[in-house]
Design a protein around this motif. Sequence first.
Motif, mmCIF file in Angstrom:
data_model
loop_
_atom_site.group_PDB
_atom_site.id
_atom_site.type_symbol
_atom_site.label_atom_id
_atom_site.label_comp_id
_atom_site.label_asym_id
_atom_site.label_seq_id
_atom_site.Cartn_x
_atom_site.Cartn_y
_atom_site.Cartn_z
ATOM 1 N N LEU A 11 30.967 87.455 69.074
ATOM 2 C CA LEU A 11 32.122 87.900 69.655
ATOM 3 C C LEU A 11 33.134 87.648 67.867
ATOM 4 O O LEU A 11 34.178 88.637 68.238
ATOM 5 N N ARG A 12 33.428 86.638 67.973
ATOM 6 C CA ARG A 12 33.992 86.250 66.646
ATOM 7 C C ARG A 12 33.421 87.824 65.074
ATOM 8 O O ARG A 12 32.718 87.928 64.826
ATOM 9 N N LEU A 13 34.698 87.564 64.840
ATOM 10 C CA LEU A 13 34.806 88.548 63.526
ATOM 11 C C LEU A 13 33.802 88.650 62.455
ATOM 12 O O LEU A 13 34.001 89.277 61.715
ATOM 13 N N SER A 14 33.470 86.910 62.576
ATOM 14 C CA SER A 14 33.430 86.440 61.220
ATOM 15 C C SER A 14 31.970 86.238 61.149
ATOM 16 O O SER A 14 31.260 85.850 60.041
ATOM 17 N N TYR A 15 31.511 86.892 62.301
ATOM 18 C CA TYR A 15 30.183 86.941 62.646
ATOM 19 C C TYR A 15 28.701 88.253 61.620
ATOM 20 O O TYR A 15 29.570 88.883 61.845
ATOM 21 N N ARG A 16 27.592 87.638 61.028
ATOM 22 C CA ARG A 16 27.451 88.051 59.902
ATOM 23 C C ARG A 16 25.728 87.933 60.750
ATOM 24 O O ARG A 16 25.236 87.536 60.874
ATOM 25 N N ASP A 17 25.484 89.683 60.488
ATOM 26 C CA ASP A 17 23.297 89.481 60.940
ATOM 27 C C ASP A 17 22.877 90.395 59.595
ATOM 28 O O ASP A 17 23.873 90.856 58.530
ATOM 29 N N TYR A 18 22.434 90.812 59.718
ATOM 30 C CA TYR A 18 21.152 91.597 58.681
ATOM 31 C C TYR A 18 20.240 92.474 59.469
ATOM 32 O O TYR A 18 19.533 92.046 59.818
ATOM 33 N N GLY A 19 19.576 93.685 58.440
ATOM 34 C CA GLY A 19 18.928 94.104 58.367
ATOM 35 C C GLY A 19 17.867 95.308 57.178
ATOM 36 O O GLY A 19 19.165 95.640 56.680
ATOM 37 N N ALA A 20 17.218 96.483 57.733
ATOM 38 C CA ALA A 20 17.219 97.385 57.384
ATOM 39 C C ALA A 20 16.910 98.138 58.233
ATOM 40 O O ALA A 20 16.639 99.479 57.646
ATOM 41 N N GLU A 21 15.994 98.288 58.721
ATOM 42 C CA GLU A 21 15.852 99.322 59.993
ATOM 43 C C GLU A 21 16.709 99.771 60.596
ATOM 44 O O GLU A 21 17.014 98.431 60.827
ATOM 45 N N PRO A 22 16.069 100.492 61.773
ATOM 46 C CA PRO A 22 16.465 100.912 62.865
ATOM 47 C C PRO A 22 16.895 100.314 63.818
ATOM 48 O O PRO A 22 16.312 99.804 64.245
ATOM 49 N N ARG A 23 18.123 99.958 64.600
ATOM 50 C CA ARG A 23 18.104 99.319 66.160
ATOM 51 C C ARG A 23 19.401 100.456 66.724
ATOM 52 O O ARG A 23 20.116 100.991 66.226
ATOM 53 N N ASN A 24 19.344 99.656 68.414
ATOM 54 C CA ASN A 24 20.228 100.899 68.873
ATOM 55 C C ASN A 24 21.577 100.959 69.470
ATOM 56 O O ASN A 24 22.206 101.408 70.603
ATOM 57 N N ASP A 25 21.466 99.147 68.793
ATOM 58 C CA ASP A 25 23.352 98.545 68.899
ATOM 59 C C ASP A 25 23.715 99.040 67.584
ATOM 60 O O ASP A 25 24.676 98.087 67.510
ATOM 61 N N VAL A 26 23.673 99.508 66.730
ATOM 62 C CA VAL A 26 23.893 99.124 64.814
ATOM 63 C C VAL A 26 23.994 100.862 65.047
ATOM 64 O O VAL A 26 23.048 101.583 64.312
ATOM 65 N N GLY A 27 25.384 101.275 63.881
ATOM 66 C CA GLY A 27 25.819 102.191 63.339
ATOM 67 C C GLY A 27 26.629 101.864 62.557
ATOM 68 O O GLY A 27 26.471 100.652 61.194
ATOM 69 N N PHE A 28 27.392 103.013 61.885
ATOM 70 C CA PHE A 28 28.371 102.992 60.872
ATOM 71 C C PHE A 28 29.642 103.493 60.442
ATOM 72 O O PHE A 28 29.630 104.381 61.496
ATOM 73 N N ARG A 29 30.301 103.233 59.535
ATOM 74 C CA ARG A 29 31.757 104.393 59.783
ATOM 75 C C ARG A 29 31.801 104.430 57.804
ATOM 76 O O ARG A 29 30.877 103.328 57.429
ATOM 77 N N VAL A 30 32.193 104.796 57.134
ATOM 78 C CA VAL A 30 32.055 105.413 55.952
ATOM 79 C C VAL A 30 33.972 105.528 55.167
ATOM 80 O O VAL A 30 34.855 104.850 56.492
ATOM 81 N N ALA A 31 33.933 104.902 54.529
ATOM 82 C CA ALA A 31 34.321 104.188 53.485
ATOM 83 C C ALA A 31 35.180 105.493 52.240
ATOM 84 O O ALA A 31 33.534 106.378 51.740
ATOM 85 N N ARG A 32 35.898 105.512 51.305
ATOM 86 C CA ARG A 32 36.385 105.891 50.117
ATOM 87 C C ARG A 32 36.697 104.997 49.530
ATOM 88 O O ARG A 32 38.118 104.933 49.504
ATOM 89 N N TRP A 33 36.976 104.747 47.698
ATOM 90 C CA TRP A 33 37.411 104.350 46.776
ATOM 91 C C TRP A 33 38.422 105.515 46.427
ATOM 92 O O TRP A 33 37.569 106.652 46.354
ATOM 93 N N VAL A 34 39.492 104.825 46.134
ATOM 94 C CA VAL A 34 40.855 105.924 45.807
ATOM 95 C C VAL A 34 40.606 105.316 44.191
ATOM 96 O O VAL A 34 41.089 104.121 44.168
ATOM 97 N N ASN A 35 40.499 106.736 43.326
ATOM 98 C CA ASN A 35 40.563 106.108 41.595
ATOM 99 C C ASN A 35 41.619 106.308 41.570
ATOM 100 O O ASN A 35 41.874 107.429 41.407
#
Length: 696
Positions: free
Chosen positions: A672-696
Amino acid sequence: MTAKEAVPVRDGDRADDDFPVIQPVGFTPVQVEDRARRLLFSPRALIIAGGMLLGLLILVYLLVSRSLIIETQPVDADVRVSGFALPLGDGHLVLPGEYKYTVSATGYLPKSGEVSVSGDKNSRHAVKLERLPGHLQVLSDPPVAVRVLIDGAEVESSQGLARNIPAGRKRVTILTDRYLPFTREIDIQGLDNTQRLQAKLRPAWADVRISSNPAGATVTVEGEVLGTTPLTAQLIQGDRIVEISKPQHKTARIPVAVTAGVDQVLASVDLAAADGILRLASTPSGASITVNGEFRGRTPMDVELEPGTAHRVRLFKDGYSAVERTIDIGAGVERQLSIDLSAVFGRVRITSNPANAAVYIDGRLAGAAGETFTLPARSHRIVVRKEGFEDYETTIVPSARLEQSIRAVLLTAEEARWSQVPAEFTHGAGGRMLLMRPNAEFTMGSSRREQGRRANEVLRQVALTRPFYIGTTEVTNREFRRFKRMHTSSHVNGVSLDNDNLPVVNISWTDAALFCNWLSGRDGLRPVYRTEGDRVVGFDTSANGYRMPTETEWAWAARYEAGSMKKFPWGDELPVQKNSGNFADNNAAQLVPAVLRTYTDRYAATAPVASYQPNSLGLYDLGGNVSEWIHDLYTIGTGLSLRREENPTGPQDGDYHVIRGSSWRHSGLTELRLSYRDYGAEPRNDVGFRVARWVN
C-alpha cells in the motif's frame, strides 16, 4: 658408197659419161625450238589461255558466292546493292561480306541499310517501304473557308487542301463558321496522291424573331449588333444571351437556347425605365454605402437607383459619424453627391503589469501605460512593450459614449512560451493528458527504518526538471483495443477484467511500449521506443512521442506534495481513508488470500478508471486498481548515492522493468505504500500502464 666408187655396168646400160655427177652440199639442222616459242605466244594461244583463266575464275566465284535476296514491299521496288553483286533472278549473287543496299519505289520513301552475307548459307532480308503521305482536297458545299481536323487534331490547310497526311484510315472533320461540323472516315492512300472529299455542309443557325416594347431597341449578341427590334436574326446554335437596350431604359438580357434549323419567336420584352445614377463621394473616401439597408460598396462609386422612388442612402466609416440622406432620382438621370464625414473620438485607458511599459498605437509610440488616450472611433492595434517581456497585443474600437480600459499583463519569454503549450489535451486513443512542470529535488525510495520497507527501495537523490505530460488514468481496454482489436484482459474466477472502461491488464511491458509507438504514429509524433520487429531494443530520449512514465516521474506525481514525499495515496497514516482507491477489500475475499476488513471499495477486482478521488495533481489510481508498468529497466542501488541524478531514464537494455503502485490484489502495508517497487516482464492480471510524453 661414196660418189667416187664405180658402179658396175651391166650389159646394155649406158656408159658412165651419160649420167650427171652428184656433188656434195652443206647441211643445216631444223630450228625446232624457235618455232614452238612462236606458237606459244601467238594471239590464238593467248585467247585460249585467257578464256580458260576466266572460266576458272567464274567457276571459283560460283563455288564461293552466295545468293542475297532482298524481299521488298512493294514487290516491284528497285533494289540496288553496293560492290560486286550479280543480279540473279529475284536476288543477287555476291561473295561473303558486308553490303549496303538501297530500296526505292515510286510513291514510297526510299530505305537504305546494311546486310551481312556469310559463307555458310544464302541470305534473305525483308525491307518494307513506308508510303509517302497523301494529300486531301476538301470541296465544300457551299464553298466556304474551312478548317480540317484529322483524328481530332487540326492540320494546316490552304483553300481546303491539307497536305502530308500519313497513310491509313483517318477520321476527317470539317469545321467552318455558321455550319455544323462534317465528319467522315476515309482511307488516305498516301503515295503522294491527292484525294478529294465532297463535304455538304448543313447550317448551324436558326431564325429567331425578337421584339420589344417599346420598339426600336438595339439587339446585341456576344458583342455584335444585329439591328433594332422588331427583327429576325440568324443565331448560331448554343446557349446565347440576347441583349436588348434602348436609351432611358434598362438593358434586358434574355438567355436563348438555339437549336440549328429550329426557328423560334421570342416573347416581346418589356423594357423598364432606366435607373438613375448617383455618383457618391466622401471625405475621407472608403466610406461604406447602404441603400435601403443593402450594402452597395464603398466611396467613391456610382450607385444605380430605381426612378420614381425615395431611397435611404447611408454612409459610414470607422471613426466617423454616419450620414444618411433620402434620394429620389429620375430615369436615366445622373446626379453627384459628396459628403464630408465628421470624426468621432473615444477615450481608452491603458495600464500594464508590470507598470511603466511603452504603449504603441497603430505602430507608433503613443505614451506609457497608465495614461488615457483619445482615439478616433475606429479599430486600432494596441501594443504594450517592455524590455525583458513579450509584447502584449490587442485591438480596440473606441466608443464616444463611454471610456474603455485595457489591462496588459506582460509575460517573460519563458512565460509566453508556456502560455502556448496546452495544459491538457486528449490523445488519439481517447485518454486525457495533463501538463506537469516539475522543478523538484527529492529523495526516492524509503528509509531502512520505515515499516514495510523492501530491500529494493534504495534511497536516491534525484532532480526532476524536464516538463512532461502524463495520463490522468491508466490506459483502458477500450483505448488499448484501438491498437489491438482482439485483445482481452480476461477474468478472475468469473469476475470480468475486460469491460471497456476498466484498465487494460494481461499485457507485457513490450505490449505497452508497442502501444505507445502506435499512438505516437497516430498523432504524428516521433516514436520513443526503438524496435526490431516486435522487440524493443532501446529508446530515444529526444523523441516527442508517447511512452510510459519514468520511475522518477511516477514517484514525483504519486508522492511529491508541498515539498515532502507522502507515504500512502491518502496521506502518511493508516487506516485507509474512505474513497482512497481500489484495494483488496471484503469484495475480493474470494479472489485473494488477504483483505482489508474495515475498508470497502465496491469492486471485487478492477474498477472503472477515475472511480475514486484524484490526487492533488488531478491524477487517478496511482495507488490501487492496477499496478503500473514503468519506462525504466529494473535495477537496485547499493545505498544512498551522494550523486544527484537529473531526470533519470534508466539503462537502455535489461531483462526486467519496474512496476510501481499497489493493485486490487494488495492489502498489506508493504504494497500500500507509494514507495513499493516490483519488477517483471510478462503479463499479469493486476498490472496495467499509463502513458506519458516529454514536452520538448
